[in-house]
Design an enzyme around this catalytic site. Structure first.
Site, PDB file in Angstrom:
ATOM      1  N   HIS A 116       0.821  -1.171   0.023  1.00  0.00           N
ATOM      2  CA  HIS A 116       0.026   0.018   0.047  1.00  0.00           C
ATOM      3  C   HIS A 116       0.980   1.201  -0.011  1.00  0.00           C
ATOM      4  O   HIS A 116       1.934   1.136   0.831  1.00  0.00           O
ATOM      5  CB  HIS A 116      -0.977  -0.013   1.338  1.00  0.00           C
ATOM      6  N   ASP A 157      -6.601  -3.258   2.862  1.00  0.00           N
ATOM      7  CA  ASP A 157      -5.411  -2.593   3.431  1.00  0.00           C
ATOM      8  C   ASP A 157      -5.298  -2.887   4.916  1.00  0.00           C
ATOM      9  O   ASP A 157      -5.089  -1.915   5.592  1.00  0.00           O
ATOM     10  CB  ASP A 157      -5.499  -1.161   2.994  1.00  0.00           C
TER      11      ASP A 157
HETATM   12  C1  GRF Z   1       1.121   0.828  -6.306  1.00  0.00           C
HETATM   13  O1  GRF Z   1       1.312   2.200  -5.713  1.00  0.00           O
HETATM   14  C2  GRF Z   1       0.808   0.259  -5.136  1.00  0.00           C
HETATM   15  O2  GRF Z   1       1.100   0.406  -3.725  1.00  0.00           O
HETATM   16  C3  GRF Z   1      -0.657   0.135  -5.310  1.00  0.00           C
HETATM   17  O3  GRF Z   1      -0.867   0.133  -6.543  1.00  0.00           O
HETATM   18  C4  GRF Z   1       0.138   0.763  -7.287  1.00  0.00           C
HETATM   19  C5  GRF Z   1       0.470   0.043  -8.272  1.00  0.00           C
HETATM   20  O4  GRF Z   1       1.452   0.521  -9.374  1.00  0.00           O
HETATM   21  N1  GRF Z   1      -1.237  -0.837  -4.644  1.00  0.00           N
HETATM   22  P1  GRF Z   1       2.034  -0.297 -10.367  1.00  0.00           P
HETATM   23  O5  GRF Z   1       1.021  -0.934 -11.217  1.00  0.00           O
HETATM   24  O6  GRF Z   1       3.034  -1.487  -9.951  1.00  0.00           O
HETATM   25  O7  GRF Z   1       2.667   0.571 -11.078  1.00  0.00           O
END
Ligand code: GRF
Length: 201
Positions: A116, A157
């Site tokens: 998260h 979360d």
């Molecule tokens: C990340 O910020 C993660 O924390 C959240 O979704 C986003 C995914 O980004 N759960 P990516 O697709 O890995 O660039």
């Protein structure tokens, strides 16, 4: 699962399913990190979005993909038989926007991990994803933000934390600049944290 080999010498003890809905930059770091790992491999990439960038990353790494239907995932068998046939032993959520059903968590003995982009328990829960998280951090005037890597327990979360790291929130930040600083932390820490989680007795 037995019998599977990576490029390394020993049997693969951990076979990961990465679930992602979007660009998959974290997923890509994880694929790279475990590409030649002796005991951990990425066995499948699962997405609810057939146009997700993560599918291209999977293709480049030669990892099979599965596109899931939202309703079947949420109210049906959560694709458990498919994942079992693929020999999956743990699930990694990397920007996966659907809530994971309890059946899936149970089948994998609680081995479901999420990242998260904020310091939980602040700024988590339903609707707290992407820029909404960083906007909330800025709106609250927090001096710092960061990342939380945690096990998944069926609530958004929520679940035991494995790792967190912080970064500053600057007076000049907008959601975009803060997101970038947080994403760098995610890229640096998610894969090594997964490795420690799976390999620490
Ligand atoms: C990340 O910020 C993660 O924390 C959240 O979704 C986003 C995914 O980004 N759960 P990516 O697709 O890995 O660039």
């Amino acid at each position: 699962m037995r019998g599977q080999k990576t490029g390394g010498p020993g049997p693969t003890a951990h076979n990961l399913a990465i679930f992602a809905s979007g660009s998959g930059s974290n997923a890509e770091k994880i694929m790279a990190h475990f590409a030649n790992h002796p005991h951990i491999r990425v066995g499948i990439v699962v997405s609810n979005n057939g146009a997700a960038g993560v599918l291209l990353h999977a293709q480049r790494y030669g990892i099979p993909t599965l596109i899931i239907d939202k309703n079947r995932f949420l109210t049906g068998d959560a694709y458990v038989p498919h994942l079992q046939e693929a020999g999956i032993t743990a699930v990694v959520l990397a920007g996966f926007l659907l809530k994971v059903p309890l059946t899936l968590i149970d089948v994998f003995g609680g081995k479901v991990v999420n990242i998260h982009p904020a310091l939980l328990p602040k700024h988590g829960g339903k609707g707290m994803y992407g820029k909404h998280v960083h906007e909330a951090v800025l709106a609250q005037g927090d001096a710092s933000s960061g990342i939380t890597i945690h096990l998944v327990d069926g609530q958004y979360d929520h679940g035991p934390q494995l790792f967190s790291a912080t970064c500053a929130v600057l007076p000049t930040d907008d959601a975009g600049t803060l997101a970038q600083r947080v994403l760098e932390l995610e890229h640096r820490h998610y894969a090594p944290t997964i490795e420690r989680w799976l390999t620490t007795p």
